[in-house]
Write an enzyme that holds these catalytic residues in place. Structure first.
Site, PDB file in Angstrom:
ATOM      1  N   HIS A 112     -58.889   8.451-101.495  1.00 32.29           N
ATOM      2  CA  HIS A 112     -57.768   8.490-100.975  1.00 32.29           C
ATOM      3  C   HIS A 112     -57.151   7.348-102.017  1.00 32.29           C
ATOM      4  O   HIS A 112     -55.975   7.334-102.184  1.00 32.29           O
ATOM      5  CB  HIS A 112     -57.659   7.857 -99.582  1.00 32.29           C
ATOM      6  CG  HIS A 112     -58.114   6.372 -99.194  1.00 32.29           C
ATOM      7  ND1 HIS A 112     -59.295   6.064 -98.624  1.00 32.29           N
ATOM      8  CD2 HIS A 112     -57.671   5.096 -99.283  1.00 32.29           C
ATOM      9  CE1 HIS A 112     -59.695   4.886 -98.484  1.00 32.29           C
ATOM     10  NE2 HIS A 112     -58.484   4.267 -99.034  1.00 32.29           N
ATOM     11  N   ASP A 172     -65.307   9.857 -98.500  1.00 32.96           N
ATOM     12  CA  ASP A 172     -63.935   9.326 -99.221  1.00 32.96           C
ATOM     13  C   ASP A 172     -64.594   8.910-100.327  1.00 32.96           C
ATOM     14  O   ASP A 172     -64.822   7.414-100.489  1.00 32.96           O
ATOM     15  CB  ASP A 172     -63.583   8.624 -97.967  1.00 32.96           C
ATOM     16  CG  ASP A 172     -62.129   7.915 -98.338  1.00 32.96           C
ATOM     17  OD1 ASP A 172     -61.721   8.426 -99.543  1.00 32.96           O
ATOM     18  OD2 ASP A 172     -61.539   7.239 -97.710  1.00 32.96           O
ATOM     19  N   SER A 231     -60.900  -0.511 -99.799  1.00 35.17           N
ATOM     20  CA  SER A 231     -61.076   0.559-100.009  1.00 35.17           C
ATOM     21  C   SER A 231     -61.777   0.947-101.433  1.00 35.17           C
ATOM     22  O   SER A 231     -61.211   0.545-102.296  1.00 35.17           O
ATOM     23  CB  SER A 231     -59.612   1.291 -99.951  1.00 35.17           C
ATOM     24  OG  SER A 231     -59.321   1.321 -98.554  1.00 35.17           O
TER      25      SER A 231
END
Length: 725
Positions: free
Chosen positions: A82, A218, A651
């Site tokens: 992402h 991810d 992240s």
């Protein structure tokens, strides 16, 4: 950061194993014996050498809102899927849908450049508290105080950035107890190397977001490039891969429950230093309003995207971000309530007040500062609704946001550079123009008009004393669906803001030149820009007050605590020490800390969001595990939990073992831990990481990514286990 922030040794403080986002400077002040007992096998000095201003932590890079890490000496960086999504979207079309199908460059020549993508490699930190505070004139009011601090920070940054390819910032810690100059090298040529299919990178979609158990891959791999001489340079066919001095080799052994890990990265913002009443307002007003406004925007984008394949791609990135913030807000509300966080903060405050009152001669100013901060909060709450909606005007509909952006740029450019808003200074112009260009990929008129319509309807419902003048002037004061729709159609039909070439011209024009265009959407954006500028002045005064008051209170809190307190996250480099472990989310439930490929296949339904790609299913069905099966699990591990102290911005953070080898990539927190931003709860504080063995299984058994695996020292005989360097 000053040594006064660390008051005690951590030798006998196992409770700190997970709590704390520690700065590089603080890591060197932690007890080496305690760190070794936790599981660190490297000397702390290898993590950060203050004399050189670098170390292993410099292998962790800031990718702009996310984190990442070098995993080879040849510039390879691992981050989240992402976090690389904008590059993936940039090169996607209905005919070449990289979002759905994924991407693998078979050679460096095939790697895809990311427009405006950059990474920052940390180089040094310098305490500049005395310089910043010394710039405030005696007797300055709060607005003048803010402007003096702001100008000194800009001057320090300008001096720091005289060196080429340098990106600096002055970071504020504990509301102004400390100011630190952060120095980094900025690399401007970033290219996509590998991204899995969306059904891997987002497996479980929003249904699984913030949840456990997870089975999401991810991850994505990008590469940084420089000019042949090693200097940072914009994209060029002549550029060569960046030579990383520090990088994290991939561990082929992975992790098991109880293992020590470190999560390194750039956590964005946390709120543990807020007063209880400030937290209460976020609980009672801010997060509910986020859920309301963004929930409506999500419904609009999803509905309009389903009508047009190209439109669905165009809104994908924005929709992804909105979903994340929307669900986060729900988690914050649930966590604040479940953990009684506001009540605990109120009790802690009362304890500090009682402690300070015993020595009022020393801490009287701190007590007065707290009362003044509460008064400031109560005053600002009176204009909450208008300010919230005006802020949203630049975050949802892209057309007005672009018009406002070029208008603010023109307004600010009329000022001397050091007097401009930081985001509109000359150093930001390349980023602004990159963003103005990149947004073309995100434009979908049907959805954009619907978003603007929803915004106008909300603005026209504001009370008389909280109106947004730009909306009233353009659309009237009373809502009519027919009239608003007609006016929006007229704005979009008569504008050139949405034409890329014209928009880039606008970025170089003055206020007068923009006005002379007589562009209706641009005119609306200009009026919004004026109101946003006025609101910025109000916020500046409040920030000036906070910088005057909060440090006194925070010093009292730290002194009363009598133990180390890591500062709130502020997008600077931090490290959290943790253990791999599961948790109990509720009565009668126990979550194990690892998930597997078999578990992923058990979730597969053939429909989104649990529609695993056919090639993944085939490899799993054939039990083509290769060397990536965990001996204990007898399966390929997918994700794992640890009790690291993380938040947004983490992240893509590397999760590394005690040797400095990469064992995973952080990408989320569990639902019960979202309100960790306000207070750490060891019972539920769990971050979610994708296991590096799942990445390697994908590259090896699914993609047969021979060249990439060789570069990572995985293929070509038995992998060589290295310590980080």
């Amino acid at each position: 950061m000053k040594k006064t922030l660390l008051l005690l040794s951590l030798v006998a403080a196992p409770a700190f194993a997970g709590e704390g986002k520690w700065t590089p400077q603080q890591v060197l002040e932690l007890s080496p014996a305690w760190l070794k007992a936790q599981g660190l096998q490297l000397p702390p000095s290898k993590l950060w050498d203050p004399k050189r201003g670098t170390g292993l932590l410099a292998g962790t890079v800031n990718t702009g809102g996310c984190s990442g890490s070098f995993i080879s000496a040849s510039g390879l960086i691992i981050t989240n899927h992402h976090c690389a999504f904008s590059i993936i979207q940039e090169h996607s079309s209905p005919q070449k849908d990289l979002i759905t199908n994924g991407f693998l460059a078979k050679s460096q020549a095939e790697e895809l450049p990311g427009k405006g993508s950059r990474v920052q490699v940390p180089r040094g930190f310098k305490d500049v508290t005395a310089e910043v505070n010394g710039a405030v004139p005696q007797g300055a009011d709060d607005l003048a105080r803010y402007k003096a601090i702001d100008r000194k920070q800009k001057e320090l940054v300008a001096e720091c950035e005289k060196r080429p390819a340098t990106r600096c910032q002055v970071a504020t810690f504990d509301g102004g107890v400390n100011y630190t100059l952060v120095d980094a090298v900025e690399l401007q040529d970033v290219r996509l190397v590998y991204a899995p299919p969306r059904a891997v990178g987002e497996y479980g979609g929003e249904e699984d977001n913030w949840m456990w158990p997870r089975h999401t891959g991810d991850f994505a791999i990008i590469r940084a490039y420089t000019a042949p001489d090693g200097a940072s340079a914009a994209f060029s066919d002549k550029n060569v891969p960046y030579k990383a001095e520090f990088f994290f080799p991939l561990s082929t052994e992975g992790v098991k429950p109880g293992d020590f890990v470190m999560v390194l990265g750039y956590p964005g913002t946390t709120f543990r230093t807020l007063l209880a009443d400030e937290m209460a307002e976020r609980q009672a007003r801010y997060y509910p309003r986020i859920r309301d406004v963004l929930g409506e925007a999500i419904r609009i984008l999803e509905a309009e995207g389903e009508k047009d394949p190209a439109g669905k791609i165009a809104v994908a990135s924005q929709l992804k971000g909105l979903h994340n913030v929307y669900k986060n807000a729900g988690g914050q509300l649930a966590g604040l309530k479940r953990g009684h966080i506001v009540e605990k903060q109120r009790d802690a405050e009362a304890g500090t007040v009682a402690w300070a009152q015993k020595d009022a001669a020393k801490w009287g100013d701190a007590l007065k500062a707290r009362e003044a901060l509460l008064a400031e909060q109560q005053e600002s709450s009176k204009t909450f609704d208008r300010e919230f909606l005006l802020n949203m005007s630049g975050r949802l509909a892209r057309g007005p946001a672009l018009a406002t952006s070029v208008s603010r740029l023109a307004m600010e450019r009329a000022k001397p550079d050091l007097e401009r808003r930081p985001e509109y200074m000359d150093r930001e112009l390349p980023r602004i123009k990159d963003r103005l260009e990149r947004e073309q990929k995100n434009l979908f008129l049907a959805a954009d008009k619907a978003l603007l319509h929803a915004f106008v309807k909300r603005a026209q419902a504001l009370p008389q004393d909280a109106r947004i003048a730009a909306v009233d002037a353009a659309f009237g004061k009373t809502y009519s669906e027919k009239d608003v729709s007609a006016k929006i159609d007229s704005l979009y039909a008569g504008t050139k803001v949405l034409t890329l070439a014209e928009r880039l011209k606008m970025a170089d024009e003055s206020v007068g030149q923009l006005a002379a265009r007589r562009d209706p959407l641009l005119a609306f954006g200009m009026e919004l820009a004026k109101e946003q500028a006025a609101l910025d002045d109000t916020r500046d005064r409040r920030q000036g007050a906070s910088s005057r008051l909060r440090p006194a209170w925070r010093k009292a809190v730290m002194a009363q605590a009598g133990k180390p307190i890591a500062p709130d996250a502020n997008s600077t480099l931090r490290v959290s020490f943790a253990k791999v472990q599961g948790y109990t989310p509720r009565d009668g439930a126990l979550y194990l800390p690892q998930t597997t490929l078999t578990g992923m296949m058990q979730k597969h339904t053939g429909e989104e969001p649990f529609n695993a790609p056919e090639k993944v299913r085939a490899a799993a069905a054939a039990k083509k595990f290769g060397q990536w099966a965990d001996p204990r699990l007898k399966d390929v591990p997918v994700d794992f939990l640890a009790d690291a102290d993380t938040t947004g911005g983490n992240s893509g953070s590397p999760t590394v073992n005690g040797k400095g080898q990469l064992v995973g990539v952080n990408f989320d927190r569990v639902w019960e831990n979202v309100a960790n931003d306000f207070g750490y709860n060891p019972d539920v504080a769990r971050n979610v990481n994708v296991d590096v063995r799942y990445l390697l299984w994908q590259l090896d058994q699914v993609e047969d990514a021979d060249a990439l695996l060789r570069e990572l020292n995985i293929r070509k005989g038995k992998p060589v286990a290295k310590e980080a360097r």
